[in-house]
Design a protein around this motif. Structure first.
Motif, mmCIF file in Angstrom:
data_model
loop_
_atom_site.group_PDB
_atom_site.id
_atom_site.type_symbol
_atom_site.label_atom_id
_atom_site.label_comp_id
_atom_site.label_asym_id
_atom_site.label_seq_id
_atom_site.Cartn_x
_atom_site.Cartn_y
_atom_site.Cartn_z
ATOM 1 N N LEU A 109 0.839 -1.194 0.000
ATOM 2 C CA LEU A 109 0.000 0.000 0.000
ATOM 3 C C LEU A 109 0.878 1.249 0.000
ATOM 4 C CD1 LEU A 109 -2.982 0.971 0.187
ATOM 5 C CD2 LEU A 109 -2.661 1.056 2.686
ATOM 6 N N ALA A 110 0.542 2.218 -0.833
ATOM 7 C CA ALA A 110 1.353 3.433 -0.956
ATOM 8 C C ALA A 110 1.404 4.207 0.356
ATOM 9 C CB ALA A 110 0.772 4.330 -2.052
ATOM 10 N N ILE A 111 2.498 4.895 0.579
ATOM 11 C CA ILE A 111 2.685 5.666 1.810
ATOM 12 C C ILE A 111 1.598 6.735 1.962
ATOM 13 C CG2 ILE A 111 4.229 7.332 0.703
ATOM 14 C CD1 ILE A 111 4.547 5.966 4.297
ATOM 15 N N HIS A 112 1.058 7.244 0.842
ATOM 16 C CA HIS A 112 0.005 8.262 0.914
ATOM 17 C C HIS A 112 -1.264 7.728 1.553
ATOM 18 C CE1 HIS A 112 2.621 8.672 -2.598
ATOM 19 N NE2 HIS A 112 2.567 9.992 -2.391
ATOM 20 N N LEU A 113 -1.472 6.393 1.467
ATOM 21 C CA LEU A 113 -2.680 5.768 2.007
ATOM 22 C C LEU A 113 -2.450 5.133 3.368
ATOM 23 C CD1 LEU A 113 -3.920 4.088 -1.292
ATOM 24 C CD2 LEU A 113 -4.488 6.359 -0.381
ATOM 25 N N ASP A 114 -1.209 5.122 3.814
ATOM 26 C CA ASP A 114 -0.876 4.623 5.147
ATOM 27 C C ASP A 114 0.316 5.426 5.642
ATOM 28 O OD1 ASP A 114 -0.387 3.325 7.502
ATOM 29 O OD2 ASP A 114 0.052 1.375 6.606
ATOM 30 N N ARG A 115 0.026 6.608 6.200
ATOM 31 C CA ARG A 115 1.073 7.541 6.597
ATOM 32 C C ARG A 115 1.978 6.989 7.695
ATOM 33 N NH1 ARG A 115 1.777 11.612 2.826
ATOM 34 N NH2 ARG A 115 -0.273 12.289 2.050
ATOM 35 N N GLU A 116 1.522 5.945 8.397
ATOM 36 C CA GLU A 116 2.305 5.383 9.498
ATOM 37 C C GLU A 116 2.979 4.066 9.104
ATOM 38 O OE1 GLU A 116 -0.512 5.063 12.658
ATOM 39 O OE2 GLU A 116 -0.442 7.205 13.127
ATOM 40 N N ALA A 117 3.028 3.789 7.809
ATOM 41 C CA ALA A 117 3.609 2.515 7.370
ATOM 42 C C ALA A 117 5.064 2.361 7.807
ATOM 43 C CB ALA A 117 3.507 2.396 5.852
ATOM 44 N N ASN A 118 5.812 3.451 7.836
ATOM 45 C CA ASN A 118 7.210 3.369 8.243
ATOM 46 C C ASN A 118 7.379 3.247 9.757
ATOM 47 O OD1 ASN A 118 8.359 3.472 5.674
ATOM 48 N ND2 ASN A 118 8.196 5.715 5.609
ATOM 49 N N ASP A 119 6.299 3.439 10.487
ATOM 50 C CA ASP A 119 6.348 3.275 11.944
ATOM 51 C C ASP A 119 5.941 1.870 12.366
ATOM 52 O OD1 ASP A 119 7.024 5.992 12.258
ATOM 53 O OD2 ASP A 119 4.901 6.556 12.126
ATOM 54 N N HIS A 120 5.072 1.274 11.583
ATOM 55 C CA HIS A 120 4.653 -0.099 11.881
ATOM 56 C C HIS A 120 4.040 -0.688 10.616
ATOM 57 C CE1 HIS A 120 0.367 1.024 11.904
ATOM 58 N NE2 HIS A 120 0.759 2.122 12.528
ATOM 59 N N LEU A 121 4.439 -1.911 10.304
ATOM 60 C CA LEU A 121 3.866 -2.610 9.163
ATOM 61 C C LEU A 121 3.499 -4.011 9.623
ATOM 62 C CD1 LEU A 121 3.100 -2.811 6.199
ATOM 63 C CD2 LEU A 121 5.434 -3.592 5.732
ATOM 64 N N ALA A 122 2.215 -4.270 9.738
ATOM 65 C CA ALA A 122 1.720 -5.585 10.135
ATOM 66 C C ALA A 122 0.700 -6.032 9.101
ATOM 67 C CB ALA A 122 1.074 -5.513 11.524
ATOM 68 N N LEU A 123 1.007 -7.123 8.421
ATOM 69 C CA LEU A 123 0.127 -7.624 7.374
ATOM 70 C C LEU A 123 -0.851 -8.646 7.929
ATOM 71 C CD1 LEU A 123 2.714 -8.177 4.491
ATOM 72 C CD2 LEU A 123 1.211 -6.219 4.853
ATOM 73 N N ASN A 124 -2.109 -8.496 7.568
ATOM 74 C CA ASN A 124 -3.102 -9.511 7.896
ATOM 75 C C ASN A 124 -2.842 -10.720 6.990
ATOM 76 O OD1 ASN A 124 -5.727 -11.029 7.448
ATOM 77 N ND2 ASN A 124 -6.354 -9.625 9.070
ATOM 78 N N LYS A 125 -2.591 -11.873 7.572
ATOM 79 C CA LYS A 125 -2.167 -13.033 6.785
ATOM 80 C C LYS A 125 -3.250 -13.547 5.848
ATOM 81 C CE LYS A 125 1.295 -14.597 10.123
ATOM 82 N NZ LYS A 125 1.747 -15.690 11.009
ATOM 83 N N GLN A 126 -4.492 -13.237 6.131
ATOM 84 C CA GLN A 126 -5.559 -13.695 5.250
ATOM 85 C C GLN A 126 -5.907 -12.672 4.171
ATOM 86 O OE1 GLN A 126 -7.139 -16.639 4.876
ATOM 87 N NE2 GLN A 126 -8.204 -15.692 3.162
ATOM 88 N N THR A 127 -6.016 -11.416 4.545
ATOM 89 C CA THR A 127 -6.549 -10.423 3.601
ATOM 90 C C THR A 127 -5.492 -9.610 2.871
ATOM 91 O OG1 THR A 127 -6.749 -8.743 5.344
ATOM 92 C CG2 THR A 127 -8.635 -10.200 4.995
ATOM 93 N N GLN A 128 -4.253 -9.599 3.388
ATOM 94 C CA GLN A 128 -3.246 -8.703 2.812
ATOM 95 C C GLN A 128 -2.016 -9.423 2.256
ATOM 96 O OE1 GLN A 128 -2.681 -6.127 6.212
ATOM 97 N NE2 GLN A 128 -4.376 -4.770 5.627
#
Length: 427
Positions: free
Chosen positions: A153-172
């Motif tokens: 997901l682009a940083i513009h749509l998740d401004r906190e991606a660089n602070d935490h990235l946790a992927l849902n194993k089923q949906t993401q």
């Protein structure tokens, strides 16, 4: 120190080996192919075996393979030197009815295999590889070229991606592989069938995983680094194959390579280290040499297993995660893995033996032990020791990015491990 020409050549051959081994089934087949090219005879488990002194043999069970050399002077009490490794790696594995998708995207329904660093699978081209079982019970291997991608997901749509990235194993974690209507057909199955050259209607079952499509590469100052997918544990498998090809036929023991599947999910399968494959093969070899039960046990008591799997190099950005004193680093030699709670099988006798084989090979070794507050994983060594009672020592090479889609090793260490394995077989 700069990587030697021999170490760079070894790493380049490892890159070829990994490219030919995108799944455990491909790895087993590539091991068998290389050994057969070197004069090893292929055996079938369901057939009778006739083993000759000086003979070289290889047998494949699913994604596992065992090969050995029968010394010319072997008898019923000859011990065995087993170099053990595993053929599987963390990955994304296709589920049943794998063609999914929405909003005009074609996606792959996958299940998490083992313990991958999920973020490392983002934004890289992936292959599909594994086996197809057909309507007549036969199995064929399949491998595509670059086909899938797990877009972040682009940083513009998740401004906190660089602070935490946790992927849902089923949906993401469902990769995209095309555009269109997912309800139209099992198109992903058709692509896998086409890659194998078979009719998709004949497929009755499959074991297919993802693999990084990029080739392994030597890089860094003085070519000291090697990066590739599936170094855990194809680096050890490749070292074992290289060493077994060079093994002489006049040793005082039987040199044997044992490559198991399913280590990343516990090894409790018919082709895993906790299964009967190794004990089955050893018993048949011993019976072929005329051993009775007493002689079988005496031979096992005279045997060794070197269990080779990767371990952790000290990470310069996270030194607190490592032991403050014992800190192996890339390029300084293969590692001897030690754990007081027997997560590794190494003991004092094993350590002494390993250092002796390294000395014979002209190889420097390092120790690895975990930080007490960061428990280590385990590997096939304790399983083999428990199942067979063979004296076992756990070793490997230090790497960074373990369980990443693309791991990092030292170019010199890869070659050094193969030389130590050769000394173990030739001792």
């Amino acid at each position: 120190m700069p990587a030697s020409a021999a170490a760079r050549a070894h790493a380049d051959d490892l890159a070829d080996f990994v490219a030919a081994s995108p799944s455990s089934f491909h790895a087993a087949a590539e091991v068998a192919r290389r050994l057969e090219d070197a004069g090893f005879a292929s055996l079938v488990e369901a057939e009778a075996w006739s083993l000759a002194a000086g003979g070289r043999y290889v047998v494949v069970r699913d994604g596992a393979v065992i090969a050995w050399v029968v010394p010319r002077a072997a008898d019923a009490r000859t011990g065995i030197h087993v170099f053990g490794a595993h053929s599987d790696s963390p990955a994304l594995k296709l589920k049943p009815k794998p063609t999914t998708g929405r909003f005009g995207w074609l996606q792959a329904g996958v299940e998490i295999y083992g313990g991958p660093l999920l973020n490392s699978w983002l934004d890289r081209e992936l292959r599909l590889a594994g086996r197809l079982v057909l309507d007549d019970g036969s199995a064929v291997l399949t491998a595509t070229g670059p086909l899938l991608r797990l877009p972040q997901l682009a940083i513009h749509l998740d401004r906190e991606a660089n602070d935490h990235l946790a992927l849902n194993k089923q949906t993401q974690t469902q990769p995209v592989w095309g555009l269109g209507d997912a309800a139209s057909a099992d198109l992903l199955g058709e692509l896998a069938a086409a890659a194998a050259g078979v009719d998709a209607a004949r497929i009755r079952g499959y074991d297919i995983v993802t693999a990084d499509a990029a080739r392994g590469a030597v890089f860094g100052k003085d070519d000291v680094f090697f990066a590739s997918g599936r170094l855990d544990d194809l680096a050890s498998v490749h070292a074992g194959v290289t060493a077994l090809v060079a093994a002489p036929s006049d040793t005082a023991h039987i040199p044997m390579l044992a490559v198991f599947d399913h280590e990343e999910v516990g090894s409790a399968t018919r082709s895993g280290a906790a299964g009967p494959f190794l004990s089955d093969v050893i018993e048949r070899v011993q019976r072929g040499l005329g051993a009775d039960r007493d002689e079988q046990l005496r031979a096992l008591a005279a045997s060794w297993c070197v269990s080779s799997d990767v371990g952790h190099s000290v990470h310069p950005n996270y030194p607190e995660k490592h032991d403050p004193v014992v800190q192996p680093v890339l390029g300084s030699g293969p590692i001897l893995k030690i754990n007081a709670n027997q997560r590794y099988a190494t003991d004092a006798a094993g350590a002494a033996a390993w250092h002796g084989w390294c000395d014979a090979a002209g190889v420097v070794s390092q120790e690895f032990v975990s930080n007490n507050a960061v428990p280590c994983g385990s590997t096939i060594g304790p399983i083999t020791a428990t199942r067979l009672g063979i004296r076992t020592v756990d070793v490997g090479i230090p790497i960074l990015s373990m369980h990443s889609a693309r791991e990092l090793a030292g170019t010199a260490d890869l070659f050094a491990l193969s030389r130590a394995a050769e000394a173990f077989f030739s001792a």
